[in-house]
Design a protein around this motif. Structure first.
Motif, PDB file in Angstrom:
ATOM      1  N   ASP A  81     -62.399  38.206  12.163  1.00  0.00           N
ATOM      2  CA  ASP A  81     -63.300  38.038  11.028  1.00  0.00           C
ATOM      3  C   ASP A  81     -63.052  39.167  10.033  1.00  0.00           C
ATOM      4  OD1 ASP A  81     -65.957  36.541  10.174  1.00  0.00           O
ATOM      5  OD2 ASP A  81     -66.342  38.674   9.855  1.00  0.00           O
ATOM      6  N   SER A  84     -64.743  42.303  11.099  1.00  0.00           N
ATOM      7  CA  SER A  84     -64.456  42.852  12.419  1.00  0.00           C
ATOM      8  C   SER A  84     -63.877  44.254  12.294  1.00  0.00           C
ATOM      9  CB  SER A  84     -63.479  41.953  13.175  1.00  0.00           C
ATOM     10  OG  SER A  84     -64.049  40.686  13.444  1.00  0.00           O
ATOM     11  N   PHE A 216     -70.310  39.659  17.981  1.00  0.00           N
ATOM     12  CA  PHE A 216     -70.577  38.251  18.277  1.00  0.00           C
ATOM     13  C   PHE A 216     -71.416  38.036  19.532  1.00  0.00           C
ATOM     14  CE2 PHE A 216     -66.318  38.227  16.172  1.00  0.00           C
ATOM     15  CZ  PHE A 216     -66.721  37.654  14.978  1.00  0.00           C
ATOM     16  N   SER A 219     -69.929  35.198  23.689  1.00  0.00           N
ATOM     17  CA  SER A 219     -69.327  34.154  22.865  1.00  0.00           C
ATOM     18  C   SER A 219     -67.978  33.751  23.441  1.00  0.00           C
ATOM     19  CB  SER A 219     -69.169  34.658  21.423  1.00  0.00           C
ATOM     20  OG  SER A 219     -68.420  35.859  21.394  1.00  0.00           O
ATOM     21  N   VAL A 256     -64.979  31.409  16.542  1.00  0.00           N
ATOM     22  CA  VAL A 256     -65.835  32.077  17.523  1.00  0.00           C
ATOM     23  C   VAL A 256     -67.166  31.336  17.578  1.00  0.00           C
ATOM     24  CG1 VAL A 256     -66.982  34.219  18.196  1.00  0.00           C
ATOM     25  CG2 VAL A 256     -64.725  34.300  17.089  1.00  0.00           C
ATOM     26  N   ASP A 258     -71.025  30.929  19.896  1.00  0.00           N
ATOM     27  CA  ASP A 258     -71.938  31.455  20.912  1.00  0.00           C
ATOM     28  C   ASP A 258     -71.644  30.771  22.245  1.00  0.00           C
ATOM     29  OD1 ASP A 258     -74.713  31.266  22.465  1.00  0.00           O
ATOM     30  OD2 ASP A 258     -74.811  32.997  21.114  1.00  0.00           O
ATOM     31  N   LEU A 279     -69.344  31.406  14.305  1.00  0.00           N
ATOM     32  CA  LEU A 279     -69.920  32.719  14.002  1.00  0.00           C
ATOM     33  C   LEU A 279     -69.017  33.556  13.112  1.00  0.00           C
ATOM     34  CD1 LEU A 279     -71.185  33.650  17.600  1.00  0.00           C
ATOM     35  CD2 LEU A 279     -72.437  32.471  15.771  1.00  0.00           C
ATOM     36  N   ASN A 280     -67.844  33.043  12.774  1.00  0.00           N
ATOM     37  CA  ASN A 280     -66.886  33.856  12.022  1.00  0.00           C
ATOM     38  C   ASN A 280     -66.211  33.040  10.935  1.00  0.00           C
ATOM     39  OD1 ASN A 280     -65.321  32.196  13.752  1.00  0.00           O
ATOM     40  ND2 ASN A 280     -63.612  33.632  13.636  1.00  0.00           N
TER      41      ASN A 280
END
Length: 301
Positions: A81, A84, A216, A219, A256, A258, A279-280
């Motif tokens: 990400d 990140s 995250f 995940s 990514v 969960d 999530l990314n």
């Protein structure tokens, strides 16, 4: 008898080995590099590195039954990400527990159980998975086979099922060789000289890797990539081969999710009623450059 017993199928990172082949790849190692790839909604970019190694040691038993113990490992390194902190390495290490059994009328079966760990190097979570391969193939001639089967893999989101169709064809004069493992892998090559071959390679088998990180939480990473590469293969010796490859990764993503966000069952990376929320920001398509080493055993030696 021993040489006949060693002619086996193997479904490893280098692809299947069919009954019509006169060799088996005991060791393969490859490295691919993708130049800086862009994220979906950001100007930032990340390099993508991929390396894999596979080993196999066939053990012939009575009546042409062959045990197929082996080991394979894959590592991908990239930033998941734009926000990140550095890059993340995701890996997969699996045991290949297989057996090849001859049946009647030139049919043979390959039966594999593959327990593995698929997680992250610096953000590790258990990542235990299990997969199986059931493949049946018929030898039509000394240089041609076809087959069918299924690959079933327990992934972080649920199960992935891949119906399989295999084809192998080789020119009796060794001018060309075609090896298809549809829809996941394929390899076709043509002899330019005794030590040089031109080929085209395709790989689309995806993977998932469990992850535990401050960014995250609990995940998993879902990798999907359709890699098409042309290559030149140099036969340094009859057993030691070196290929240089270049191509493109289509429909590539490293999503990514969960760990509680699952998708049930996919068919060859096609999802039904997939309501997961990533999530990314994932990276997109891009060029690939690589090298591959092969240690090969030739039955004619």
């Amino acid at each position: 008898m021993i040489k006949r017993g060693l002619i086996v199928f193997l479904i490893i990172l280098s692809g299947p080995v069919t009954l019509s082949q006169t060799y088996i790849d005991l060791v393969t190692a490859s490295y691919n590099y993708s130049p800086p790839a862009s994220f979906e909604f950001s100007d930032q970019k990340t390099n993508i590195h991929n390396a894999d190694i596979s080993l196999t040691l066939p053990v012939p038993l009575k009546k042409d039954v062959v045990l197929l113990p082996g080991l394979s490992t894959t590592v991908n390194q990239l930033s998941l990400d734009p926000d990140s902190n550095g890059s993340t390495g995701v890996f997969k290490v699996g045991l290949q527990l297989g057996v090849r059994i001859p049946y009647a009328n030139n049919w043979s079966g390959l039966h594999y159980l593959i327990p593995r760990i698929s997680s992250a190097l610096n953000e590790y979570r258990s990542g235990f998975q299990i997969a199986t391969i059931q493949l049946f193939e018929k030898q039509k001639s000394p240089t041609a086979t076809y087959g069918f089967g299924i690959y079933a893999s327990e992934e972080s989101y649920g199960w992935m099922l891949v119906p399989l169709a295999s084809f192998y064809l080789k020119d009796p004069e060794d001018r060309y060789e075609l090896r298809i493992f549809f829809p996941s892998r394929g390899d076709v090559n043509y002899r330019l000289s005794d030590q040089l071959r031109l080929g085209l390679y395709f790989d689309s088998l995806g993977s998932t890797h469990d992850l535990q990180s401050p960014q995250f939480g609990s995940s998993y990473v879902q990798r999907i990539s359709n890699d098409l590469q042309a290559y030149l293969r140099f036969d340094l010796t009859p057993s030691l081969l070196l290929a240089v490859r270049a191509g493109y990764a289509f429909f590539r993503s490293y999503r990514v999710y969960d760990s509680r966000d699952t998708a049930g069952v996919s068919i060859a990376n096609f999802f039904f009623n997939d309501n997961r929320t990533p999530l990314n920001q994932t990276v997109g398509d891009g060029f690939l450059f690589g090298v591959r080493f092969i240690y090969r055993y030739n039955f004619s030696d």
